[in-house]
Design an enzyme around this catalytic site. Structure first.
Site, short mmCIF file in Angstrom:
data_model
loop_
_atom_site.label_atom_id
_atom_site.label_comp_id
_atom_site.label_asym_id
_atom_site.label_seq_id
_atom_site.Cartn_x
_atom_site.Cartn_y
_atom_site.Cartn_z
N GLY A 276 0.86 -1.17 0.00
CA GLY A 276 0.00 0.00 0.00
C GLY A 276 0.90 1.22 0.00
N ARG A 313 -1.85 10.50 10.90
CA ARG A 313 -0.69 9.68 11.26
C ARG A 313 0.17 10.27 12.39
NH1 ARG A 313 3.03 8.28 8.35
NH2 ARG A 313 3.01 6.08 8.89
N CYS A 347 -10.31 21.15 18.25
CA CYS A 347 -10.39 21.41 19.69
C CYS A 347 -9.86 20.21 20.43
CB CYS A 347 -11.82 21.70 20.09
SG CYS A 347 -12.31 23.32 19.54
N TYR A 383 -2.29 6.47 3.59
CA TYR A 383 -2.96 6.61 4.88
C TYR A 383 -3.12 8.08 5.27
CZ TYR A 383 -1.57 1.75 4.71
OH TYR A 383 -1.36 0.46 4.29
N1 LLP Z 1 -1.86 -6.23 3.29
C1 LLP Z 1 -2.54 -6.28 4.45
C2 LLP Z 1 -3.27 -7.50 4.79
C3 LLP Z 1 -2.54 -5.18 5.32
O1 LLP Z 1 -3.20 -5.25 6.47
C4 LLP Z 1 -1.85 -4.02 4.95
C5 LLP Z 1 -1.85 -2.83 5.80
C6 LLP Z 1 -1.16 -4.00 3.71
C7 LLP Z 1 -1.18 -5.12 2.92
C8 LLP Z 1 -0.41 -2.82 3.21
O2 LLP Z 1 0.63 -2.50 4.06
P1 LLP Z 1 1.70 -1.40 3.60
O3 LLP Z 1 2.38 -1.91 2.37
O4 LLP Z 1 0.95 -0.15 3.33
O5 LLP Z 1 2.62 -1.27 4.75
N2 LLP Z 1 -2.44 3.37 8.97
C9 LLP Z 1 -1.09 2.87 9.14
C10 LLP Z 1 -0.82 1.65 8.33
C11 LLP Z 1 -1.82 0.53 8.57
C12 LLP Z 1 -1.60 -0.63 7.65
C13 LLP Z 1 -2.73 -1.59 7.70
N3 LLP Z 1 -2.57 -2.73 6.86
C14 LLP Z 1 -0.10 4.00 8.83
O6 LLP Z 1 -0.54 5.10 8.51
O7 LLP Z 1 1.11 3.81 8.91
#
Ligand code: LLP
Length: 427
Positions: A276, A313, A347, A383
């Site tokens: 992602g 974040r 706030c 995100y």
């Molecule tokens: N696959 C699964 C099953 C996941 O749960 C996630 C992320 C991804 C792939 C993608 O992960 P990435 O490549 O983006 O690291 N909100 C948080 C990140 C939460 C990720 C949740 N799952 C942030 O802003 O860092």
């Protein structure tokens, strides 16, 4: 070849070749900008993998999904809404011998709506809980599924993004694979895929441990397995002293594991990756206007019209985002730097962009700013908008993409009517 990190200087007048001040004036602030070319580059970086499956939770605007599809990636969906988005952006649910499934539903539960939709469109499911095998099997006997396995360890940039080990709710515990196979047999369900995602924003050392766990799990399941997924988790640099991981090395580790698995099963196994953040983080930035500059004792605060409702974040994980100043008049003259704390309009004391995990506010050297100047929060494509909310009844930002030198609105700023849609005042 990995493209270099975009320069983020303390004064920045342009983004993706476009002048920021006129864009902010035209679309208003807070405003998300996306550089589409950079997303395509990042997909290209991962071309050695058989399948790049974009974890759309990072940034799920329909236009971004459409461009990801055109760049050759497929998509992951974690909810009813994400499946609907993927369909609306033109991903076809089913794969065939040559093409992977355009959409895979990866979650730890089926809510009733998503189960109905998965059954209706024949969407492949990556089961993160044993119960899902029974629930799908009852509705679609004979289905093929992937199992998301929690290998017993995990790692993320924050404890909140670690998805492995006993404290994580994610996936099927690695010692319960036999039980899952019995459940699958009961419904004539076949396990064709194995998936492991140990956390987000992790590192090469932890990611590479997953290969062995994958080999062990596939050995338990056996010859029905045709696809393995290394999950997401690839980190991106948010600070100048951070770097990308060695992608070539990462691929080689997985390719070697895949080859051993293929040899042991007697057929070629497809290797997927599910990023992602890596695809979209640097492609996005949040533009906000400075609306107040004030002192609190020894501290100087810049207060923006964007808050943690727009970019959660820093408040949620203490995440660092690069910050640059974009002068309102478009000039790029150097300005003296001062230590400033950057916050938003909400706030709530935690509405601070310059904070560390645990809520400790810190200052950052930034050029002297005046009300009316813009600040750019960089690396906000992943995100960022996706986690934005209407807290304090703030309307969500507009989103604009820049593609081949053209500026295109891809989400209008929300209005008051959007904000209260569905609310009712009974007699
Ligand atoms: N696959 C699964 C099953 C996941 O749960 C996630 C992320 C991804 C792939 C993608 O992960 P990435 O490549 O983006 O690291 N909100 C948080 C990140 C939460 C990720 C949740 N799952 C942030 O802003 O860092």
């Amino acid at each position: 070849m990995i493209a270099p990190v975009p320069e983020f200087t303390t004064i920045q007048t342009h983004f993706a070749g476009q002048e920021i001040a006129p864009l902010a004036a035209r679309f208003g602030t807070p405003l998300y900008l996306y550089d589409v070319g950079r997303i395509a580059q990042r997909i290209e970086d991962l071309a050695a993998f058989d399948v790049v499956r974009y974890a759309q939770k990072a940034c799920s605007n329909l236009a971004i999904l459409d461009r990801v599809r055109r760049a050759g990636a497929v998509v992951d969906a974690v909810s009813f809404g994400e499946i609907r988005r993927a369909l609306a952006a033109g991903f076809s649910p089913r794969g065939d011998d040559d093409r992977p499934a355009g959409i895979v539903y990866t979650a730890d539960i089926f809510d009733r709506e998503s189960l109905d939709l998965v059954v209706e469109h024949g969407i492949h499911v990556n089961c993160g809980s044993p119960d899902m095998i029974d629930q799908l099997g009852e509705r679609r006997p004979g289905a093929e599924v992937t199992l998301r396995i929690n290998p017993g360890f995990g790692h993320g940039h924050s404890q909140k993004t670690n998805t492995g080990g006993e404290q994580s709710k994610h996936g099927i515990w690695h010692e319960q694979v036999d039980d899952c196979l019995l459940r699958a047999d009961r419904h004539g369900v076949t396990v064709t895929g194995v998936h492991m995602h140990i956390g987000s924003g992790t590192d090469l050392e932890h990611l590479s441990q997953v290969c062995q766990a994958m080999e062990r799990t596939v050995a338990t399941i056996g010859r029905t397995v045709t696809t393995i997924s290394s999950g997401g988790g690839l980190p991106v640099p948010y600070k100048s002293d951070e770097s990308f991981i060695d992608l070539q090395r990462y691929f080689e580790l997985w390719d070697a594991a895949r080859n051993r698995i293929s040899d042991s099963l007697g057929h070629r196994v497809t290797l997927e990756i599910e990023p992602g953040r890596y695809l979209v983080a640097e492609a996005g930035c949040l533009v906000a206007e400075v609306r107040a500059v004030k002192r609190m004792g020894g501290n100087l605060f810049y207060l923006l019209d964007a808050g943690f409702n727009d970019l959660a974040r820093p408040a949620m994980y203490g995440s660092h985002h690069p910050i640059a100043l974009s002068p309102r008049d478009g000039s790029d003259h150097d300005r003296p730097e001062v230590d400033a704390i950057v916050g938003g309009p909400l706030c709530e004391s935690g509405d601070i962009f310059t904070q560390q995990e645990g809520g400790f506010v810190c200052s950052r050297p930034l050029p002297i700013a005046q009300v009316g100047d813009y600040l750019l929060l960089g690396n906000a494509g992943a995100y960022g908008f996706a986690m934005s909310s209407n807290y304090n009844s703030k309307t969500r930002a507009a989103e604009v993409m820049i593609e081949d030198g053209q500026v295109k609105l891809i989400r209008s700023r929300e209005t008051f009517d959007d904000l209260v849609r569905g609310e009712l005042i009974p007699e």
